[in-house]
Each structure stands twice: as C-alpha cells, then as structure tokens.
Design an enzyme around this catalytic site. Structure first.
Site, short mmCIF file in Angstrom:
data_model
loop_
_atom_site.label_atom_id
_atom_site.label_comp_id
_atom_site.label_asym_id
_atom_site.label_seq_id
_atom_site.Cartn_x
_atom_site.Cartn_y
_atom_site.Cartn_z
N CYS A 130 0.66 -1.01 0.00
CA CYS A 130 -0.10 0.02 -0.08
C CYS A 130 0.88 1.41 -0.05
O CYS A 130 1.33 1.66 -1.24
CB CYS A 130 -1.05 -0.03 1.13
SG CYS A 130 -2.29 0.83 0.92
N HIS A 167 -3.64 -5.12 0.19
CA HIS A 167 -2.94 -5.67 1.51
C HIS A 167 -3.09 -7.27 1.26
O HIS A 167 -4.06 -7.78 1.97
CB HIS A 167 -3.92 -4.91 2.71
CG HIS A 167 -3.58 -3.65 2.96
ND1 HIS A 167 -2.81 -3.10 3.78
CD2 HIS A 167 -4.07 -2.48 2.35
CE1 HIS A 167 -2.46 -2.00 3.90
NE2 HIS A 167 -3.54 -1.53 3.05
N GLU A 217 -1.67 -9.25 3.17
CA GLU A 217 -1.49 -9.97 4.42
C GLU A 217 -2.80 -10.29 5.16
O GLU A 217 -2.69 -11.27 5.93
CB GLU A 217 -0.70 -8.99 5.31
CG GLU A 217 -1.15 -7.80 5.92
CD GLU A 217 -1.42 -6.56 4.72
OE1 GLU A 217 -1.55 -5.51 5.44
OE2 GLU A 217 -0.96 -6.77 3.83
#
Length: 614
Positions: free
Chosen positions: A410, A540, A542
């Site tokens: 990001c 994102h 993750e």
C-alpha cells in the site's frame, strides 16, 4: 437451532479473549461443526476505520470492505472462513440502527429506551448474522462464537451484558454457553485467585453464570491444581469447568492446550451437540483439519529450534504498538513456517532513518540504519500521513540499489514509485499529493471517485481483482506466486493511487507494473525484472494469509530473503498447488464487488477533507 458461545473478559482487557474464542471455534470445527464468529466492540465508533492503529491495533479489512477489529482477522485465520462487516458489532452501529428506526416511526410512538429497544436490537443482530454461511458449504453455521470486547463492569458494555442476559433465555439453556476469561496474576510465586473471584461475582450479579472460566496466566507456569480447586469453590463451578491458559511458544498451540483440558467434551454435554446433524463428510473434514493443525503446531515447535533464520526489517510508522501490524506479522510467520526458517523481525521506526534524527538523536539514527544494512529482507507496510515517509523512501532506495529483497504494501508500494521517480527519473521533488497537495510532480494522486467529505468507509475498500499483464508473464514472480493465473484477488484499503499520467515514463525507465485493474487504468503490482525480489502491491495481501495457505507475495519475499534457490523452489510449489483463500462466489469483477462494499463515490462536486490521522 444455532448454538451460541459467549466469550467475555474480566479484570483487564487484552488478555487473549480473541485467541481463546478463535481456538474454541477451531476445536469445534475439528469435531465436524460449521462455525461462525461475531465480535462486539462497545465503543461508539461505527467501525474501526477512523481510528489510528496505535489506538486499537490494526484495522482489519474484510472482503465486503468492512473495516473491523483485528480479532476478526484471528477468526478468519483460525477458522478459515470469510466474514462480513456485520460480524463486527459496535455501539455506534446499534445506536444508529435504533435511531434510524425511531426516525422512520417503527417504534409506533413509544419511548425508545436502552431496555428493551437497544438490547433487542443487539439480540436481533446476533441472531441474524449467526445464520449467514461463512464457509465453502454455503450452509447455516452450527455454532456462533460471540466475543464481547472490554471487561465486565465497563459502563459502555452494560447494554451488551444485559442483552446477553436476555439472549440466554431467548435461545434456551441448551443453546447458550458462557466462557469467562479472567487474569490469574502470579505474585512472588503464588497464583492469586481474588481478581477472578471478584469478576465472576460481578458477572453473576449481572445475571450471567459462567460455564467455563478460562484463567490467563502471564507466564509459562501452568495453572496449579490447588488454584483450580480454589476458583472452583469460590466461583460456584466444577473443577472441570476451570481451564488454565498460560503463555505458550506460539498462539497456534492454544487450541491444543484447550483440547488437553477436555473443553470440547464439556461443550458437547453442555450444549447437547449430539442433537446436531453432523454428516460423515464434515466429521472427516474435521479430523483432517485436526491432523493438519497438529502438523502446524509441531512445525512451529520445530521451527523454534531451527538454526537457520530469516531476518526481516519492518520499516513502519506505528512500530510502538506491534498490533498495528498484526496481519503483517502473521503473514510473515506463515511464510517462514513454509520455508522452515526461524523468523526474526527487527522493528525500525521509519522516521529514525531520516537526517533530522541524525541531528536530534544520533544513537537512534545509527541503530536504525544498522538494522536496515543488516537486513535479509526489507518490508515497508501501509500507513497514512506524511510522517516517516522520507525514511521509508531511503530504506526502499537501499533495498533497490543493494539488491536486498523488498516488499512494499500500500503506502510502501506508493513510496517505491516516488523513490524511483526521484532516483532514476531524476525528479527530486517527485511526491504524493497526500503529503504535498500542490506538488509540481505528482506521482501518487487522490483517487477521483472517492469522497472528499467523509472519512469513514471512503476508500477503495474490500476485495478487488488484479489482472496480470501477459507481456511480463515469462518473468513476473508475482504472477508465478499466484499460481500462474491471469487474475488474482486481494483486499484493498486506500484513497491514493499511482498517477496514470506518469505510468508510461515510469515503465519506459524500467519500473514495471505487472498487475493492473480490469480496465488497465489503475496500477496494482510493481516489480523490477533484474532484482532478486523487488515487489510492491497496492492491495493488502497480508489480510488473506492463512497458516496452511501463506500469502503469495509474503511467501515469495520470505523465500527470497532466504536465497534464490528457496525462492525458485517456492515458486514451483505455488505453480503446482496454489489455491486462492477466497470463496468462488467472491472472485468476480470489480464492478460486481463494488456494489457490495462501503465505498462512497464522489457526488455533485468536491469538498474538503481533513487529512488522515498520522
């Protein structure tokens, strides 16, 4: 009939209710049951989206764009489910719903009160959301875990406590159980029970009787049998209903710790789980899940004894509170487990890398740079605001020039673009309009369709597709890590994007955007062809990492940080076996996804917007 398990807490907050709730849900899944989860946060915010990470930990983003408490990340990782924004209840959401009903006249002129209107709204919300399918079966869950944030006795949680007192009668005794998590402090070698006695007494006074008392011990010492008996005596529960939860080497061991104390056997009797129709297929799936989870915990135990380590430097803005990067940490752990390396994370506050720190605090400056120079891999995660971004750019430049594996997420992705513009294109004042609105060289700009007048839910939020450019498929590590597929889906949370007007000159100079949105207008993944591993994602990734299915970019990053042979091995493994973590029905076009998220497109002109919290 859905069964409900409420997880409440006493004495202090932040002692592991989320992990205990998730672990209980996982154990119920190993018994062949379908499990969902709800988190109640008693704060007045509508959601977590406007809170800075250092206030409440990371803002976890769901497929539908919900900005929620980080505990929902625990639920998704442990239970391998896909939740929605409605799985996070806040006081703000409940009050908004009640007030909207009052304005519409739905209460038929009655005086609107906490009891019964607010408490009924809470109960109705829980029952409605508990019926929504969350896994690949598409069927109604058998069990709903409800975690009540904060501690019993807090003023803000009082309406929720009362709602749950009523709820136990609404659904019936066989369909409602309560796990109360309490702290058992160790003072000079003696385990003290008085705090637990006090909080259970307060809970009983509010009309809720705990079925299980989970005693948290902040240390490796297990709950002593004499302590257990004392709590049993003074809290009016049987000894088998008192469970010890001491610190273990990894949170992934907690389910087995609970299992060893026969928590599922107790819940089978208490909730009459035999009355549920569990198919042979789901029993088999449960046994398979248990075997895989035992393999995970055994692997983590082995990992702790490994001599080979992978050293990652995380250069971020919110390193004072590690929970700000909870999902990033978990994604790194999942990937390190896959490559059989001991993970070492070094935390570097990005502003410590800047020349101003060299003047104000030379020791801090040199310590930060010593960590960066010695890194096996450099990770720059997301964030908002200008503070610390120059330090991020310096770390990115070091990783690029020294061929150190780099992953930007990001804001890290955007800063990689700015760094390239400054260092390679020779534009020293290249900037993001997030930091300098009137910059002469904007390489990152505000997204044109996003509202400038509202903060909450006003970003590009939720699951979005990325299309890999066929021109780069022969060498793109990102595409190979995603199984060689033409498309991939990840969750987004951003207001700014790479300036489309600058893309051509960036690409012509060697910065390659290998992944774009479906229209080819929005840059979403960048790579450098001749670098060991240099990757940035606007999304994102993750947020969708799982213990048994690591996030592809994180896996590639960790593997590259271990060496090129490991990276090549993991790329081949991904090409052979990558499985997206999302349900099939969610992997659709951006246009279809946008209709179900919380984005607020701009309408009828533009206004001014207060800058995001720094």
């Amino acid at each position: 009939m859905t069964k409900y398990i409420l997880v409440s807490g006493g004495v202090v907050s932040g002692i592991g209710k989320g992990v205990i709730a998730s672990s209980t849900g996982l154990l119920l899944k190993t018994a062949g049951l379908k499990v969902t989860a709800i988190k109640i946060d008693p704060y007045m915010n509508i959601d977590a989206g406007t809170m800075r990470p250092t206030e409440h930990g990371e803002v976890y983003v769901l497929n539908d764009g919900g900005e929620v408490d980080l505990d929902l990340g625990n639920y998704e990782r442990y239970l391998d489910v896909t939740l929605s924004k409605d799985n996070n209840i806040t006081t703000g959401k409940i009050y908004r719903e009640v007030i909207d009903k009052e304005r519409r006249g739905e209460y038929l002129g009655k005086t609107v009160q906490i009891v019964p209107h607010v408490t009924n709204a809470i109960q109705d919300w829980i029952q409605r959301v508990s019926k929504v399918p969350v896994d690949e079966s598409g069927e109604e869950p058998d069990i709903c875990i409800v975690e009540l944030g904060g501690t019993v006795g807090d003023i803000e949680s009082a309406p929720f406590i009362e709602a749950m007192r009523q709820f136990q009668f609404r659904v019936g005794h066989d369909n409602f159980a309560l796990i109360h998590v309490s702290l058992v402090p160790d003072m000079h070698g003696e385990q003290k029970t008085k705090p637990t006695q006090t909080t259970v007494h307060a809970l009983r006074g509010l009309g809720l009787l705990p079925d299980l008392i989970a005693c948290r011990l902040l240390g490796r010492q297990p709950l002593e049998s004499s302590t257990k008996d004392k709590i049993s005596m003074f809290c009016h529960v049987a000894s088998e209903q008192v469970i010890g939860v001491h610190d273990v080497s990894s949170v992934y061991h907690v389910p087995l710790l609970l299992q060893s104390q026969r928590i599922i056997e107790y819940l089978r009797k208490r909730l009459n789980l035999a009355s549920l129709n569990i198919t042979e297929e789901w029993i088999s799936k449960g046994l398979s899940l248990e075997a895989k989870w035992r393999g995970v915990t055994k692997g983590y135990a082995t990992q702790e004894r490994l001599f080979d380590e992978v050293k990652i430097v995380l250069v971020g803005k919110y390193t004072d509170l590690k929970d700000s990067y909870m999902s990033v940490i978990k994604a790194l752990e999942h990937s390190a487990f896959r490559v059989r390396r001991k993970l070492t994370i070094q935390w570097v506050e990005s502003s410590d890398l800047e020349p101003s720190t060299q003047e104000s605090d030379p020791a801090k400056y040199h310590d930060a740079w010593r960590a960066v120079v010695g890194a096996g891999g450099i990770l720059v995660p997301g964030g908002f605001g200008k503070r610390g971004t120059e330090g991020m750019i310096l770390a990115i430049k070091w990783a690029r020039e020294q061929k150190i594996p780099f992953l930007g997420i990001c804001l890290g992705f955007q800063m990689a673009v700015v760094e390239w513009a400054r260092s390679v294109l020779g534009i020293p004042d290249a900037q993001s309009t997030e930091f300098v609105q009137d910059t002469q060289n904007p390489f990152v700009i505000f997204m044109p369709e996003i509202s400038r007048t509202h903060m909450g839910g006003t970003m590009r939020l939720g699951l979005r597709p990325t299309v890999f450019d066929r021109e780069f498929e022969t060498w793109s590590k990102a595409r190979k890590l995603y199984g060689g597929n033409e498309k991939m889906w990840e969750r987004h949370r951003h207001r700014y994007e790479v300036n489309p007007a600058q893309v051509q000159r960036l690409q012509e100079s060697g910065l390659t955007f290998v992944g774009k949105d479906e229209k080819g207008e929005r840059m979403q993944i960048l790579e450098l062809k001749d670098h060991t591993f240099f990757m940035g994602l606007q999304a994102h990734p993750e947020l969708c990492s799982r213990p048994l299915n690591p996030s592809p970019p994180f896996l590639g990053f960790i593997a590259a940080s271990c060496g090129q042979s490991e990276l090549e091995e993991q790329i081949q493994e991904q090409l052979n076996s990558f499985r997206p973590p999302h349900p099939e029905y969610s992997m659709v076009s951006e246009e279809a996804l946008r209709t179900s998220t919380q984005e607020h497109p701009i309408a009828n002109g533009v206004g001014t917007m207060t800058p995001p919290t720094d």
